[in-house]
Write a protein that holds these residues in place. Structure first.
Motif, PDB file in Angstrom:
ATOM      1  N   GLY A  91       0.794  -1.230   0.000  1.00  0.00           N
ATOM      2  CA  GLY A  91       0.000   0.000   0.000  1.00  0.00           C
ATOM      3  C   GLY A  91       0.822   1.274   0.000  1.00  0.00           C
ATOM      4  O   GLY A  91       0.289   2.357   0.247  1.00  0.00           O
ATOM      5  N   GLY A  92       2.131   1.173  -0.281  1.00  0.00           N
ATOM      6  CA  GLY A  92       2.960   2.376  -0.268  1.00  0.00           C
ATOM      7  C   GLY A  92       3.009   2.984   1.116  1.00  0.00           C
ATOM      8  O   GLY A  92       3.350   2.326   2.096  1.00  0.00           O
ATOM      9  N   ALA A  93       2.643   4.245   1.225  1.00  0.00           N
ATOM     10  CA  ALA A  93       2.675   4.944   2.511  1.00  0.00           C
ATOM     11  C   ALA A  93       1.403   4.762   3.324  1.00  0.00           C
ATOM     12  O   ALA A  93       1.327   5.256   4.452  1.00  0.00           O
ATOM     13  CB  ALA A  93       2.915   6.439   2.281  1.00  0.00           C
ATOM     14  N   VAL A  94       0.424   4.051   2.761  1.00  0.00           N
ATOM     15  CA  VAL A  94      -0.902   4.025   3.382  1.00  0.00           C
ATOM     16  C   VAL A  94      -0.891   3.495   4.816  1.00  0.00           C
ATOM     17  O   VAL A  94      -1.399   4.175   5.729  1.00  0.00           O
ATOM     18  CB  VAL A  94      -1.899   3.246   2.505  1.00  0.00           C
ATOM     19  N   PRO A  95      -0.341   2.323   5.095  1.00  0.00           N
ATOM     20  CA  PRO A  95      -0.413   1.832   6.485  1.00  0.00           C
ATOM     21  C   PRO A  95       0.277   2.760   7.477  1.00  0.00           C
ATOM     22  O   PRO A  95      -0.205   2.960   8.595  1.00  0.00           O
ATOM     23  CB  PRO A  95       0.283   0.460   6.410  1.00  0.00           C
ATOM     24  N   TYR A  96       1.392   3.339   7.075  1.00  0.00           N
ATOM     25  CA  TYR A  96       2.151   4.220   7.962  1.00  0.00           C
ATOM     26  C   TYR A  96       1.358   5.480   8.303  1.00  0.00           C
ATOM     27  O   TYR A  96       1.510   6.053   9.385  1.00  0.00           O
ATOM     28  CB  TYR A  96       3.469   4.591   7.279  1.00  0.00           C
ATOM     29  N   HIS A  97       0.500   5.910   7.377  1.00  0.00           N
ATOM     30  CA  HIS A  97      -0.272   7.147   7.569  1.00  0.00           C
ATOM     31  C   HIS A  97      -1.767   6.866   7.657  1.00  0.00           C
ATOM     32  O   HIS A  97      -2.582   7.699   7.252  1.00  0.00           O
ATOM     33  CB  HIS A  97       0.013   8.127   6.428  1.00  0.00           C
ATOM     34  N   ASP A 114       4.899  -5.942  10.204  1.00  0.00           N
ATOM     35  CA  ASP A 114       4.195  -5.846  11.487  1.00  0.00           C
ATOM     36  C   ASP A 114       3.178  -4.709  11.450  1.00  0.00           C
ATOM     37  O   ASP A 114       2.023  -4.873  11.887  1.00  0.00           O
ATOM     38  CB  ASP A 114       5.191  -5.601  12.623  1.00  0.00           C
ATOM     39  N   LEU A 115       3.603  -3.555  10.939  1.00  0.00           N
ATOM     40  CA  LEU A 115       2.695  -2.407  10.875  1.00  0.00           C
ATOM     41  C   LEU A 115       1.517  -2.692   9.951  1.00  0.00           C
ATOM     42  O   LEU A 115       0.363  -2.419  10.296  1.00  0.00           O
ATOM     43  CB  LEU A 115       3.451  -1.169  10.395  1.00  0.00           C
ATOM     44  N   LEU A 116       1.809  -3.248   8.784  1.00  0.00           N
ATOM     45  CA  LEU A 116       0.739  -3.567   7.836  1.00  0.00           C
ATOM     46  C   LEU A 116      -0.314  -4.452   8.473  1.00  0.00           C
ATOM     47  O   LEU A 116      -1.516  -4.193   8.355  1.00  0.00           O
ATOM     48  CB  LEU A 116       1.339  -4.258   6.608  1.00  0.00           C
ATOM     49  N   THR A 117       0.114  -5.498   9.158  1.00  0.00           N
ATOM     50  CA  THR A 117      -0.841  -6.453   9.719  1.00  0.00           C
ATOM     51  C   THR A 117      -1.539  -5.917  10.967  1.00  0.00           C
ATOM     52  O   THR A 117      -2.603  -6.417  11.341  1.00  0.00           O
ATOM     53  CB  THR A 117      -0.134  -7.779  10.055  1.00  0.00           C
ATOM     54  N   GLN A 118      -0.975  -4.908  11.600  1.00  0.00           N
ATOM     55  CA  GLN A 118      -1.633  -4.289  12.749  1.00  0.00           C
ATOM     56  C   GLN A 118      -2.672  -3.259  12.316  1.00  0.00           C
ATOM     57  O   GLN A 118      -3.691  -3.084  12.993  1.00  0.00           O
ATOM     58  CB  GLN A 118      -0.586  -3.613  13.645  1.00  0.00           C
ATOM     59  N   VAL A 119      -2.436  -2.611  11.183  1.00  0.00           N
ATOM     60  CA  VAL A 119      -3.311  -1.531  10.729  1.00  0.00           C
ATOM     61  C   VAL A 119      -4.436  -2.036   9.826  1.00  0.00           C
ATOM     62  O   VAL A 119      -5.580  -1.594   9.934  1.00  0.00           O
ATOM     63  CB  VAL A 119      -2.476  -0.448  10.006  1.00  0.00           C
TER      64      VAL A 119
END
Length: 340
Positions: free
Chosen positions: A224-230, A267-272
């Motif tokens: 998702g590019g920057a999507v999960p982070y933001h 980890d971030l992707l699967t948490q968000v």
């Protein structure tokens, strides 16, 4: 079963590249006859994958890969529709042949003969040919055929609707994947790809595309590019614009793959993102090759990251298999026919 939803034919025999060079040379000298690709034997096709994608897929515990032409090689910025048609056909035909030679390990996804702001008739015709005649299970859709200059309308614009109608009719999703960048400000692999993933997601947040096309499905690659982070930014912007929460608004239509090349990122992707909206993928032998010296693990060995993300057995089954079979119903039918 472990299904990798994002693989490209980056090791195609040299005849394909030679054909492309001849095509481009003809555009520089219009008097030349249209080139034809030199024959490629089945043995050459076997050699091109057995010690490459197939070997690595097996070594890393994968069972099947959704296989499409090389993404950066689609080169949709070339404006001649006939050249785009012939190039897509040649590229797709080789992918099809690989899928016939190794039906247990590869399922075909097609390149579309897009051109910047060009008509979609040829695009639709190639999609129908690949799905209806050759058994392809999906397609790659370039939201920026200009190659980094973004001259095309957003994916929510009516320009794209004739293609979406056919995608719904055929029951095939699209991975939203740009090709090479012609803009020196955007590195193809490190910027252009991720810019596109992020930009398309915001386009979808702003519009009610899936109210008109409820059966339309997009896979947004590279995590998702920057999507999960933001994610908080997108939720906040949606609410500010009076739009629904993206998690609910896009739940049935937008999915993310796991082409994220470090543990904290997965980890971030699967948490968000809900596990029901994540498809396992590696893009192996693609953008990032080699081994991370800090871990000794290949950058694109994403299975190790997914296994280490703390998902439940039920969630892992969704990410590794059942989500892909749901998003790609023709893949599910193909696997069912094979007894899998």
């Amino acid at each position: 079963m472990i299904i990798d939803c994002h693989g490209h034919y980056t090791t195609a025999p040299p005849q394909l590249a030679a054909f492309r060079e001849a095509q481009l040379a003809r555009l520089d000298e219009p008097g030349r006859a249209a080139p034809a690709m030199a024959p490629v034997t089945d043995d050459a096709l076997r050699e091109s994958v057995v010690n490459h994608q197939l070997k690595v897929l097996r070594e890393r515990g994968g069972d099947l890969m959704l296989f499409s032409p090389k993404a950066s090689g689609m080169e949709h910025h070339v404006t001649d529709p006939e050249t785009a048609r012939a190039w897509a056909e040649a590229s797709n035909d080789l992918v099809h042949r690989v899928s016939l030679l190794f039906p247990e390990h590869f399922a075909a996804v097609c390149q579309l003969p897009q051109t910047p702001n060009g008509p979609l008739d040829g695009v639709i015709a190639e999609l129908r040919r690949c799905v209806g005649e050759l058994g392809f299970v999906g397609c790659n859709l370039n939201p920026d055929p200009s190659g980094g200059h973004w001259t095309s309308p957003p994916l929510t614009d009516p320009y794209w609707f004739p293609l979406y109608e056919v995608m719904e009719d055929l029951g095939v999703p699209a991975m939203v994947h740009v090709s090479s960048s012609c803009n020196p400000a955007f590195h193809t692999l490190g910027a252009h790809y991720l810019n596109a993933d992020t930009s398309v997601f915001m386009q979808l947040v702003q519009a009610d595309l899936f109210g008109r096309f409820p059966g339309l499905r997009f896979v947004v690659p590279h995590g998702g590019g920057a999507v999960p982070y933001h994610w908080g930014r997108y939720r906040g912007l949606a609410m500010r614009m009076g739009r629904p929460d993206p998690a609910e608004h896009l739940r049935n239509n937008v999915f993310f793959d796991t082409c994220v090349y470090h543990q904290p990122g997965v980890d971030l992707l699967t948490q968000v993102v809900d596990a029901g909206n994540i498809l396992f993928a590696s893009e192996m032998l693609g953008a990032v090759r080699g081994v991370d010296p800090a871990t000794g693990i290949a950058w694109d060995d994403t299975k190790g990251y997914v296994d280490g993300a703390g998902l439940t057995a039920e969630q892992l089954a969704m990410v590794y298999e059942t989500n892909a079979r749901r998003v790609y119903p023709r893949l599910d039918a193909l696997l069912t026919a094979q007894g899998r």
